[in-house]
Design a protein around this motif. Structure first.
Motif, short mmCIF file in Angstrom:
data_model
loop_
_atom_site.label_atom_id
_atom_site.label_comp_id
_atom_site.label_asym_id
_atom_site.label_seq_id
_atom_site.Cartn_x
_atom_site.Cartn_y
_atom_site.Cartn_z
N VAL A 180 7.01 9.62 -1.84
CA VAL A 180 8.34 10.10 -1.42
C VAL A 180 9.39 9.95 -2.54
O VAL A 180 10.28 10.79 -2.65
CB VAL A 180 8.87 9.41 -0.13
N ARG A 223 0.80 -1.22 0.00
CA ARG A 223 0.00 0.00 0.00
C ARG A 223 0.85 1.28 0.00
O ARG A 223 0.63 2.14 -0.84
CB ARG A 223 -0.99 0.01 1.16
N PRO A 224 1.80 1.42 0.90
CA PRO A 224 2.54 2.69 0.89
C PRO A 224 3.73 2.67 -0.06
O PRO A 224 4.42 3.68 -0.17
CB PRO A 224 3.02 2.81 2.34
N LEU A 225 3.99 1.56 -0.73
CA LEU A 225 5.22 1.45 -1.52
C LEU A 225 5.18 2.41 -2.71
O LEU A 225 4.25 2.38 -3.50
CB LEU A 225 5.36 0.01 -2.01
N PRO A 226 6.20 3.26 -2.84
CA PRO A 226 6.22 4.18 -3.98
C PRO A 226 6.35 3.42 -5.29
O PRO A 226 7.24 2.59 -5.45
CB PRO A 226 7.46 5.04 -3.73
N GLN A 227 5.44 3.72 -6.21
CA GLN A 227 5.43 2.99 -7.49
C GLN A 227 6.72 3.22 -8.28
O GLN A 227 7.20 2.34 -8.98
CB GLN A 227 4.23 3.44 -8.34
N ILE A 256 -6.36 7.36 -6.30
CA ILE A 256 -4.95 6.93 -6.21
C ILE A 256 -4.43 6.47 -7.56
O ILE A 256 -3.29 6.74 -7.93
CB ILE A 256 -4.82 5.86 -5.12
N GLN A 262 -5.12 7.36 7.36
CA GLN A 262 -4.33 6.20 6.96
C GLN A 262 -4.12 6.16 5.46
O GLN A 262 -3.02 5.89 4.97
CB GLN A 262 -5.03 4.91 7.41
N ILE A 263 -5.19 6.48 4.72
CA ILE A 263 -5.06 6.48 3.27
C ILE A 263 -4.11 7.59 2.82
O ILE A 263 -3.27 7.41 1.94
CB ILE A 263 -6.44 6.63 2.61
N ILE A 304 -7.02 14.31 0.48
CA ILE A 304 -7.59 13.06 0.98
C ILE A 304 -8.11 13.26 2.40
O ILE A 304 -9.22 12.84 2.76
CB ILE A 304 -6.53 11.94 0.96
N PHE A 321 3.28 8.55 1.50
CA PHE A 321 4.47 7.70 1.51
C PHE A 321 4.81 7.22 0.10
O PHE A 321 5.97 7.19 -0.29
CB PHE A 321 4.26 6.50 2.44
N SER A 322 3.77 6.88 -0.65
CA SER A 322 4.05 6.36 -1.99
C SER A 322 4.53 7.49 -2.91
O SER A 322 4.91 7.24 -4.05
CB SER A 322 2.83 5.67 -2.58
N ALA A 329 -0.54 6.62 3.43
CA ALA A 329 -0.05 5.70 2.40
C ALA A 329 0.21 6.44 1.10
O ALA A 329 1.22 6.23 0.42
CB ALA A 329 -1.06 4.58 2.19
N ALA A 330 -0.70 7.36 0.76
CA ALA A 330 -0.54 8.11 -0.49
C ALA A 330 0.71 8.98 -0.42
O ALA A 330 1.49 9.04 -1.37
CB ALA A 330 -1.78 8.95 -0.76
N VAL A 335 -5.78 -0.45 -1.65
CA VAL A 335 -6.78 0.47 -1.11
C VAL A 335 -8.14 -0.20 -1.08
O VAL A 335 -8.85 -0.16 -0.07
CB VAL A 335 -6.85 1.75 -1.99
N LEU A 362 -11.72 6.14 -3.53
CA LEU A 362 -10.34 6.44 -3.14
C LEU A 362 -9.35 5.80 -4.10
O LEU A 362 -8.36 6.40 -4.51
CB LEU A 362 -10.08 5.92 -1.72
#
Lengths: 255, 342, 275
Positions: free
Chosen positions: C214, A105-109, A191, C204-205, C156, C211-212, C208-209, A138, A187
């Motif tokens: 960074v 989920r938090p992993l940067p693409q 995203i 939380q969302i 968000i 963080f993704s 995550a957003a 998500v 959501l």
């Protein structure tokens, strides 16, 4: 103010923002490199409409991006919701899948962009997969939490009335979880949109995300803003569409 | 007499105070506290001057090194005021920046790229002549000097982007896509170029013909106007430090390669092989008409090259318009090179 | 502890599989182990060329190398810290501004009408689309990077806080008002508790957003950070370092998300007992 209809207030607010924008840009306070004026932006947009961008019509760029977004969103949200329902219902599935979902989920693409190319190439597959991977966690978490938030009384009552586990799942848990699943879908759509440029970095020469990136390289702020505008507006349209579905389907939400 | 003495004393004190003030101001002007450098980690003599602290000593202030993604990023950072010196930025980005009136001057060059950036074709794709590129996929990082050369290659051979699929990919992505056999050719630089050459690739020479046709590409040194005005000596010192690194590379290539390799994280052999592909022009030659030198009335070679590049970018609709060639010569300032050579 | 169990309905049903937390964690660990084993097999059998997919051992070696010698003049720890600083300043500010704004928007029609279109417009925007503008406006320093993460999280957070308030059941508000509660009391005792779960879900969302994002923040001009490290490793085709960074980033994101979730559980003990 209080007596005005909401849409009038929204229009007023838009007018104020537009006025500030014109004020800043027309007075020569900032160079058009930093912030193009509304007219420059309009000219840039018309240029894109008439001549396209780098040999491709604008509609092709928009179409390619929308295709990627919709394909990534639909597959990701569907798979995520199914997985999430399972995770919410069965602690075992949750235990098996949660580490990966929480990791993803938090992993940067952008971090795994090169790996996606190695594994899936530079065609549409890798781009859609990146968007799929953005939507999946998500949706999965929203569906899981939706199931988790089902009031236990409802479940107990249904069981006491002799419902089978499947019936409980189908007639109690899914309807109760639906509002959260649909919120999760919206959501996820946001995203996926937010990941569009990262996906179009993979290998380009089409898509609105790629266009923004390419125009940004030469500080063509008018094209950058036009692209941002198009992404924002199509994003809102998709969100409204999902909201409409949400309201239709979940007519019992909030009442 | 006492009066005279007092006056003289006062005058002396005044002069001393004034000279101290002047000296302080001058000293401050010569030595900035920090200098923001935008750079790329690469296998070039610049890395010697960086690693050995020569740049730092030359500029006289603490250097704040920011790694950039592309020459375009250097343009953006200079415009935002957060980059003072752009090191080894590509001529395509610089031409675009000058055409857009960005606040920087071109003060020197790191190298003439020459054959270091070149077309690599997959041997299996059986590309022997320019016409064989029809229907093929060619990748390059857009906005780069390689991209400019590639488009020049297509144009001079009567090919369009309808005949050839040109893909915008970062160097790392090119290597990954190459290994999967998804692209037939790539226009790129080291280390990606060496990787794909080793992986079933062959050089398809385009450089000499393109160079003659005016598609010259070079890596340049640019300085933000505000910074150059305030700290001219730091700029001169910076160029001087690069001159020293160039001399060392010419005299002791092997020792240089070891130092460069350490900075770039490759083996000395790789560093040496990479460096041999570039033409590192000496500061003296840089200042001549063959490169930066020239006047607004009689612009030198580089000004013409940049003008040609900018016109091409206008044609590509990357930038809106390009000024006449004298504007490019005016954006070049050889004063720092001259002082560094003195 | 009881809240942990209450999160999972089947356990709450009281029938079969009252798995204690331990075996469940083991199950998760087993899944991760199976994944690593699979990766090892793929790498070891040469299904994918070694320079394209390094084996788990290579990545371990990379970790040892980076912790011992650093990575190109930076340390792993320092890079992680810089990234965290940027993330937390951007996300923190977005929370501080976004939650009150969202609650206000949710309870005030005029504010909602005036601001919502901006939030809705911002929400789908890819952060990378405006990164170049942020650099132009704010420079290449930490400010533009934190701003990017702020702008990613902000819409968000605002949207979910507003939705949380607007989703409060009207009859509850009506009942409270009929019982003589003031508007402030209704907000404090009815709306806030009902909206809080949504607010936290939004946080939380948003985390995550952010963080993704960074890596995007450190894509264009950076001197340190995990994002810089992974991009720099990509340029130098150090796939072992890329995978190492992915693992560290994933783990870091996981830890941050868990911390936020733990706060959520502690603060909102009534979650799931809504009706």
């Amino acid at each position: 103010m209080r007596t005005l209809p909401s849409w009038v207030i929204t229009l007023l607010s838009m007018a104020v923002v537009l006025a500030i924008w014109i004020g800043i840009t027309s007075g020569g306070l900032v160079r058009d490199l930093f912030l193009p004026g509304p007219l420059d932006l309009w000219d840039g947009f018309m240029e894109l409409v008439q001549d396209g961008y780098k040999g491709r019509p604008l509609l092709e760029h928009v179409g390619m991006s929308l295709f990627r977004v919709i394909a990534g969103f639909l597959t990701g949200a569907a798979a995520g919701t199914l997985l999430g329902l399972g995770m919410g219902y069965s602690p075992r599935i949750n235990a098996l899948a949660a580490p990966f979902i929480e990791f993803l989920r938090p992993l940067p693409q952008l971090a795994y962009l090169v790996l996606l190319i190695i594994w899936l190439g530079i065609g549409e597959t890798s781009k859609v997969t990146m968007l799929f991977l953005a939507a999946l966690p998500v949706s999965a978490i929203a569906a899981r939490d939706g199931v988790a938030n089902v009031p236990p009384e409802r479940v107990s009552v249904a069981l006491a009335l002799g419902a089978s586990r499947w019936q409980v799942f189908r007639y109690v848990i899914i309807p109760s979880a639906l509002p959260e699943i649909l919120v999760g879908a919206r959501l996820a759509a946001g995203i996926v949109y937010g990941t569009l440029i990262a996906a179009e970095i993979i290998a380009g020469s089409n898509g609105i995300g790629w266009m923004i990136l390419d125009a940004g390289r030469f500080l063509r702020s008018d094209y950058v803003f036009a692209g941002i505008g198009m992404i924002g507006i199509t994003g809102i349209l998709i969100d409204r569409l999902l909201l409409l579905i949400e309201r239709r389907v979940v007519h019992w939400a909030g009442r | 007499m006492p009066n005279g003495l007092i006056t003289r004393r006062a005058a002396l004190a005044g002069t001393a105070a004034a000279s101290v003030a002047l000296a302080t101001r001058r000293g401050w002007a010569a030595a900035p506290a920090t200098v923001n450098i935008g750079f790329f980690t690469e296998t070039k003599p610049t890395m010697i001057a960086k690693g050995e602290g020569w740049f730092e000593a030359g500029a006289g202030g603490k250097l704040n090194w920011t790694e950039m993604g592309s020459g375009a990023d250097i343009n953006t950072a200079i415009t935002a005021g957060s980059c003072d010196i752009g090191l080894a930025t590509g001529s395509a980005a610089t031409a675009a920046g000058i055409a857009q009136g960005l606040p920087f001057k071109l003060i020197g060059m790191v190298d003439n790229i020459g054959p270091a950036e070149e077309m690599t074709v997959r041997t299996a794709a059986n590309i022997k002549t320019p016409a064989d590129f029809r229907g093929k996929k060619v990748a390059t990082p857009f906005g780069s000097t390689s991209h400019f050369r590639l488009l020049g290659f297509l144009k001079t051979n009567g090919l369009t982007q309808r005949d050839v699929t040109v893909l915008d990919m970062k160097a790392a992505a090119i290597v990954a896509a190459w290994s999967r056999g998804e692209i037939d050719a790539a226009y790129v630089w080291a280390p990606a170029k060496s990787k794909i050459l080793a992986d079933g690739g062959a050089v398809f020479p385009t450089y000499e013909a393109l160079d003659k046709a005016g598609y010259v590409i070079a890596d340049l040194v640019v300085v933000r106007d505000g910074f150059a005005k305030q700290y001219p000596e730091a700029v001169t010192g910076f160029l001087k430090a690069y001159g020293r690194a160039l001399t060392m590379y010419q005299q002791k290539p092997d020792d240089s390669a070891v130092l460069v390799a350490k900075q770039a994280g490759v083996t000395p052999a790789v560093a040496l092989a990479d460096m041999k592909e570039y033409d590192f022009v000496s500061l003296k030659d840089q200042a001549s008409d063959a490169w930066l030198g020239g006047t607004a009335a009689n612009p030198g070679k580089l000004a013409h090259v940049l003008k040609g590049t900018a016109d091409f970018l206008v044609e590509q609709k990357s930038i809106k318009s390009a000024p006449a060639v004298d504007a490019f010569q005016k954006a070049i300032d050889t004063g720092y090179l001259t002082k560094a050579l003195a | 502890m009881s809240t942990t169990v209450a999160i999972l309905p089947p356990a709450r049903l009281g029938q079969r599989m009252r798995l204690s937390t331990l075996p469940r964690q083991l199950l998760g660990a087993a899944a991760v182990a199976a994944m690593v084993a699979g990766w090892w097999v793929i790498a070891a059998t040469g299904m994918v060329r070694a320079d394209l997919l390094p084996s788990p051992l290579d990545v371990w070696d990379a970790l040892v190398e980076v912790t011992r010698d650093g990575y190109r003049g930076t340390t792993l720890w320092g890079n992680a810290l810089s990234t965290l600083e940027r993330l937390l300043s951007g996300f923190g500010l977005a929370t501080l501004v976004g939650v009150p704004l969202g609650l206000w928007m949710g309870s005030n029609r005029v504010t909602h009408a005036a601001v919502d279109w901006i939030i809705q417009f911002m929400r789908p925007l890819p952060p990378l689309s405006y990164m170049i503008l942020l650099i132009l406006w704010l420079g290449t320093g930490d400010l533009s990077k934190s701003a990017l993460l702020f702008l990613t999280a902000f819409p968000i957070i605002v949207a979910s806080a507003a939705a949380g308030v607007r989703g409060v059941k009207q009859q509850r508000i009506q009942v409270a008002l009929a019982l003589g509660a003031s508007r402030a009391q209704v907000f404090r005792h009815v709306i806030m508790p009902s909206a809080a779960p949504m607010v936290f879900t939004g946080l939380q969302i948003a985390l995550a957003a952010a963080f993704s994002t960074v890596v995007s923040a450190e894509l264009l001009a950076a001197t340190d950070g995990l994002g810089w490290m992974v991009i720099s490793a990509s340029t130098f085709l150090r796939n072992d370092i890329i995978i190492l960074c992915i693992l560290i980033l994933g783990a870091l994101g996981f830890i941050l998300a868990s911390l936020l979730r733990a706060t959520d559980r502690r603060l909102i003990h009534w979650r799931g007992r809504d009706s």
